[in-house]
Design a protein around this motif. Structure first.
Motif, short mmCIF file in Angstrom:
data_model
loop_
_atom_site.label_atom_id
_atom_site.label_comp_id
_atom_site.label_asym_id
_atom_site.label_seq_id
_atom_site.Cartn_x
_atom_site.Cartn_y
_atom_site.Cartn_z
N ASP A 435 0.83 -1.21 0.00
CA ASP A 435 0.00 0.00 0.00
C ASP A 435 0.86 1.26 0.00
O ASP A 435 0.60 2.21 -0.74
N GLN A 436 1.90 1.25 0.86
CA GLN A 436 2.78 2.43 0.91
C GLN A 436 3.49 2.63 -0.42
O GLN A 436 3.59 3.75 -0.92
N PHE A 438 2.55 1.61 -3.36
CA PHE A 438 1.60 2.05 -4.39
C PHE A 438 1.25 3.52 -4.22
O PHE A 438 1.17 4.28 -5.19
N TYR A 439 1.07 3.92 -2.97
CA TYR A 439 0.73 5.33 -2.71
C TYR A 439 1.83 6.25 -3.26
O TYR A 439 1.54 7.24 -3.94
N CYS A 440 3.07 5.91 -2.97
CA CYS A 440 4.19 6.72 -3.47
C CYS A 440 4.25 6.71 -4.99
O CYS A 440 4.46 7.75 -5.62
N ARG A 441 4.08 5.52 -5.56
CA ARG A 441 4.17 5.42 -7.02
C ARG A 441 3.03 6.18 -7.69
O ARG A 441 3.20 6.77 -8.75
N GLN A 442 1.85 6.16 -7.06
CA GLN A 442 0.73 6.90 -7.62
C GLN A 442 1.02 8.40 -7.65
O GLN A 442 0.45 9.15 -8.42
N ARG A 443 1.94 8.84 -6.81
CA ARG A 443 2.31 10.26 -6.82
C ARG A 443 3.48 10.53 -7.76
O ARG A 443 3.98 11.65 -7.83
N GLY A 444 3.98 9.47 -8.43
CA GLY A 444 5.00 9.67 -9.45
C GLY A 444 6.38 9.15 -9.09
O GLY A 444 7.30 9.19 -9.90
N LEU A 445 6.57 8.67 -7.85
CA LEU A 445 7.89 8.17 -7.45
C LEU A 445 8.08 6.76 -8.03
O LEU A 445 7.15 5.97 -8.00
N ASP A 446 9.29 6.46 -8.52
CA ASP A 446 9.50 5.08 -8.96
C ASP A 446 9.78 4.21 -7.74
O ASP A 446 9.88 4.70 -6.63
N LEU A 447 9.92 2.92 -7.99
CA LEU A 447 10.00 1.97 -6.88
C LEU A 447 11.18 2.28 -5.95
O LEU A 447 11.05 2.27 -4.73
N ASP A 449 12.80 5.12 -5.54
CA ASP A 449 12.54 6.37 -4.81
C ASP A 449 11.58 6.12 -3.66
O ASP A 449 11.74 6.66 -2.57
N VAL A 453 12.34 6.82 0.17
CA VAL A 453 11.55 7.77 0.96
C VAL A 453 11.05 7.10 2.25
O VAL A 453 11.16 7.66 3.34
N ILE A 454 10.55 5.89 2.11
CA ILE A 454 9.99 5.20 3.28
C ILE A 454 11.09 4.85 4.29
O ILE A 454 10.94 5.06 5.49
N ARG B 53 -2.96 -0.32 -9.67
CA ARG B 53 -2.62 -1.04 -8.44
C ARG B 53 -2.45 -2.53 -8.71
O ARG B 53 -3.19 -3.12 -9.49
N GLU B 76 3.68 4.63 -11.63
CA GLU B 76 4.34 5.93 -11.62
C GLU B 76 4.32 6.58 -12.99
O GLU B 76 4.29 7.81 -13.12
N ALA B 79 1.03 8.20 -13.25
CA ALA B 79 1.02 9.44 -12.46
C ALA B 79 1.73 10.55 -13.23
O ALA B 79 1.28 11.68 -13.29
N ARG B 80 2.86 10.18 -13.85
CA ARG B 80 3.64 11.17 -14.58
C ARG B 80 2.93 11.63 -15.84
O ARG B 80 3.15 12.73 -16.33
N PHE B 87 -7.12 8.87 -2.77
CA PHE B 87 -7.44 7.58 -2.17
C PHE B 87 -8.64 7.67 -1.23
O PHE B 87 -8.80 8.65 -0.50
N ILE B 91 -2.79 6.41 2.66
CA ILE B 91 -1.83 5.55 3.36
C ILE B 91 -0.86 6.39 4.19
O ILE B 91 -0.37 7.43 3.75
N PHE B 101 7.75 14.83 1.00
CA PHE B 101 7.12 13.85 0.10
C PHE B 101 6.52 14.54 -1.12
O PHE B 101 6.78 14.17 -2.27
N ILE B 108 9.09 15.71 -9.68
CA ILE B 108 9.12 14.61 -10.66
C ILE B 108 8.13 14.91 -11.79
O ILE B 108 8.46 14.79 -12.97
N LEU B 109 6.94 15.33 -11.42
CA LEU B 109 5.92 15.61 -12.44
C LEU B 109 6.29 16.84 -13.28
O LEU B 109 6.05 16.88 -14.48
#
Lengths: 487, 255
Positions: A435-436, A438-447, A449, A453-454, B53, B76, B79-80, B87, B91, B101, B108-109
């Motif tokens: 979940d964490q 996915f949340y980061c990746r949904q904001r544009g961070l790659d795996l 990153d 971050v975490i 997901r 990602e 997102a980009r 959500f 999370i 964050f 990035i965007l």
């Protein structure tokens, strides 16, 4: 033994001058003969032109150690094949540069890439510009910077071997006073064969104006490194000290068994930070450093303070418990740790806080991160002695697991013999959740990153204790250590 | 206005169970769409499939976003490309401040769009403006992502992030649930502020009340993994009046 040009560059950048100091040129005299016996101990002592009392101390340690043979500590969670102590060199000093350094092309490109990523040595140069450095290369200290400037304040910062010559009374008074030669298997071995390290003395009332730092480098093959560091902060003084460690990639395991002793007198404070990045072995667990280290501080004076901060990302095996003996009333001990194990790395690390004086306080914050097949154990002791009225301890141990094949373990020992003591222990274990990520990746961070971050968030409380520029370094190290751990 | 998103015959399953059963939906730039449906109709699944997901397996159909095959892209990358998911249950990321964050995500965007990165000062200035519009405290920036936030704060945080990230397509997954009426109005203002001819919004909701404040161009009723009816904003009112049962029956008949 070949000195790589990259290493020489590092040392040059650290020392800021030519690599011209008086190294022996004869190859044969670079090493003590392989193996360990009384003659080797005498050889090392003679090489360093030591006084007789120190030779006798070494010999006492050696004889004690022979009585301990095959009695390595077995209580920790780490596993390794038996070490053949006769199959190693106990003394190695670098040759002169022109005697055939490897060209940069010969250095393993993987190692070069790692260094590029870390920004070393170029970054090292920047970082170290305002920091006094003692560079220890295999068995000897090659240079110490800012010595004169510090001497104006009465601060002694020099190689251990030089301190033995220049300040024998200080060395004799404090050596082995915190970690006696009989302390444990590896500390005893170190006492017999230690070669060099750093010595620091801060006189009364002096606040050391710059970070002191030692940069340890194992370079020679089949060589153990046994350095010894001794730091004394006299009353009302303060010093912040940082050690960094690297070693080349080698297929065989190398032993590093150091001893660090710290002493603070009334109202004095020592901050000791370690960024340990010894070679961890390859992704299949081949090679890497065995980092078996004894570090202990004694808060002898009232209101004194010793703070350990460690970021342990390297070594095949880490076995160390930087501890504080809280002897003076109102003294404070702190231990902040981030330990990372990836691939097949093992770490069994933690601290001991021994409360003896009244109103003594200790704080333990431990963050263990395990990835790959890494095994990470926090092992800690909080002991409150009968006279330690009003003693307080707060312990927090957090484990973060990445993937399904690693392990995180917490082994806290608490012994309280005074009813007024207050001891708190909190522990948590968590996984980086999908979940964490996915949340980061949904904001544009790659795996990568996202993991970075975490993990950095997880370690934040410890990184905050490091000097700024080293905190940045530590974050980068963490990223490199965990590379490829997810996905 | 051009077509932004096209969903064609989308089938998806979760843990082997078919949830989406042939979704057809086209969203043009500038539009606000609402997907409404009862619990278990596949609303959240649709949001997760669109955002990529793991565990949501597409078995049939395709999704085209600005001419590209959205389903072939990593989360990602989506997102980009400009897809944002607010959500339903944001999370927590302990120890990571919201500003750190969000600043990395924003930059990035921005890099992706060929814009210059925001430095700390510019980022803070912009963040403060957006926070003020959402009537949120600046202290919010230094708090760890979603840690210790109340339900309402989490929802507002999602809208704040959306405002900072400026997505082309915002998917709001039950953003209205758990909000009191005042918070709902503020969140709605935030969503309306982002309406523009180039952007689009897909609101997924159970209730009609958000639609009083964010007026949709189109409303779709989702039941048993299919869109069973599409209409204008008046459809939401009809739903409110008749309940989902009527549409449910229709879909069963169709199946």
């Amino acid at each position: 033994m070949a000195v790589s040009s990259e290493t020489l560059e590092t040392v040059r950048s650290v020392t800021g001058g030519e690599y011209k100091y008086g190294f022996v040129t004869d190859i044969e005299s670079d090493f003590a003969p392989r193996g360990l016996n009384e003659d080797i101990v005498r050889f090392i002592s003679a090489k360093k032109e030591e006084p007789d009392w120190l030779l006798q101390w070494r010999l006492k340690a050696y004889r004690f150690w022979t009585g301990l043979e095959h009695e390595e500590p077995k209580w920790s969670k780490v596993q390794h094949p038996p070490i053949d102590f006769q199959d190693a060199y106990y003394y190695a000093a670098p040759k002169e540069a022109k005697d055939g350094p490897k060209s940069l092309d010969e250095v393993d490109p993987e190692l070069l890439r790692t260094y590029e990523k870390l920004g070393i040595p170029l970054r090292e140069q920047e970082v170290l510009a305002g920091v006094a450095v003692d560079a220890v290369f295999d068995s000897i200290s090659v240079a110490t910077t800012y010595k004169e400037k510090l001497a104006e304040l009465g601060i002694v910062f020099c190689p251990f071997s030089e301190a033995v010559k220049e300040h024998p009374d200080l060395v004799q008074k404090y050596l082995g006073s915190v970690v006696p030669y009989s302390d444990n298997f590896y500390a005893t071995l170190n006492s017999a064969v230690f070669s060099d390290g750093s010595f620091v003395y801060i006189p009364p009332g002096v606040r050391c104006p710059m970070e002191l730092s030692t940069y340890f480098r194992i370079n020679a093959a089949n060589t153990g490194q046994f350095e010894r560091t001794l730091i004394i902060a006299d009353r009302d003084s303060y010093v912040s000290y940082l050690e960094g460690c690297t070693a080349p990639m080698r297929d065989e395991n190398q032993l590093h068994a150091a001893v660090v002793e710290l002493v603070t007198h009334d109202n004095a404070e020592i901050k000791y930070a370690t960024i340990q990045n010894w070679y961890p072995g390859d992704k299949d667990g081949k090679g890497g450093i065995y980092n078996f280290v004894t570090k202990r501080g004694a808060c002898r004076g009232r209101n004194s303070k010793i703070s350990w901060t460690q970021v342990e990302t390297g070594s095949a095996i880490t076995w160390k418990y930087p501890s504080v003996i809280l002897q003076g009333d109102n003294s404070i001990g702190e231990f902040y740790s981030v330990a990372v194990t990836n691939n097949y790395q093992q770490a069994d690390t933690g601290t001991k806080m021994i409360h003896i004086g009244k109103n003594t306080r200790s704080t333990i914050i431990s963050k263990g991160i395990s990835a790959g097949h890494g095994q990470n154990t926090y092992r800690g002791l909080v002991r409150v002695m009968p006279k330690a009225k009003g003693a307080r301890n707060y312990t927090q141990c957090d484990s973060l697991l990445i993937g399904d094949s690693c392990g995180g373990h917490t082994v806290p020992y608490i012994e309280v013999r005074n009813p007024t003591a207050r001891v708190e222990h909190e522990a948590s274990a968590s996984k980086i959740s999908d979940d964490q990520l996915f949340y980061c990746r949904q904001r544009g961070l790659d795996l990568e990153d996202a993991v970075s971050v975490i993990v950095n968030g997880f370690c934040k409380e410890v990184f905050q204790k490091l000097p700024m520029e080293f905190a940045v370094e530590a974050q980068k190290l963490l990223d490199v250590s965990l590379e490829g751990s997810v996905g | 206005m051009g077509q932004l998103l096209e969903i064609k015959n989308l089938h998806a399953r979760v843990e082997g169970k078919a949830i989406l059963d042939g979704i057809e939906l086209t969203i043009d730039a500038g539009e606000v769409h609402a997907v409404m449906g009862p619990n278990g109709s596949g609303k959240s699944t649709l949001a997760y499939v669109l955002s990529g997901r793991e565990g949501y397996e597409v078995t049939e159909g395709e999704v085209i976003f600005e001419g590209k095959d959205l389903l072939a892209m990593a989360p990602e990358e989506r997102a980009r490309a400009g897809i944002f998911l607010a959500f339903q249950y944001p999370i927590e990321i302990p120890g990571v401040s919201t500003s750190v964050f969000l600043k990395s995500a924003v930059n990035i965007l921005r890099r992706e769009r060929g814009e210059s990165e925001l430095d700390a000062m510019d980022f803070l200035k912009r963040a403060k403006e957006k926070l003020a519009a959402l009537r949120m405290d600046q202290k919010f920036l230094s708090r760890p992502v979603n840690v210790g936030f109340s339900g309402g704060e989490k929802k507002r945080s999602e809208i704040f992030q959306m405002a900072m990230l400026e997505p082309k397509l915002a998917i709001l997954d039950e953003t209205d649930s758990g909000l009191d009426i005042d918070a709902l109005k503020i969140v709605a203002e935030g969503i309306n502020a982002l309406r523009s001819p180039e952007k689009a919004t897909l609101m997924i909701t159970h209730y009609q009340r958000l639609l009083d404040y964010v007026v949709p161009d189109k409303v779709h009723v989702l039941a048993h993994g299919r869109i069973v009816k599409t209409g204008g904003k008046e459809l939401a009112l009809e739903l409110e009046e008749k309940g989902y049962a009527a549409f449910d029956a229709a879909s069963k008949d169709a199946a």
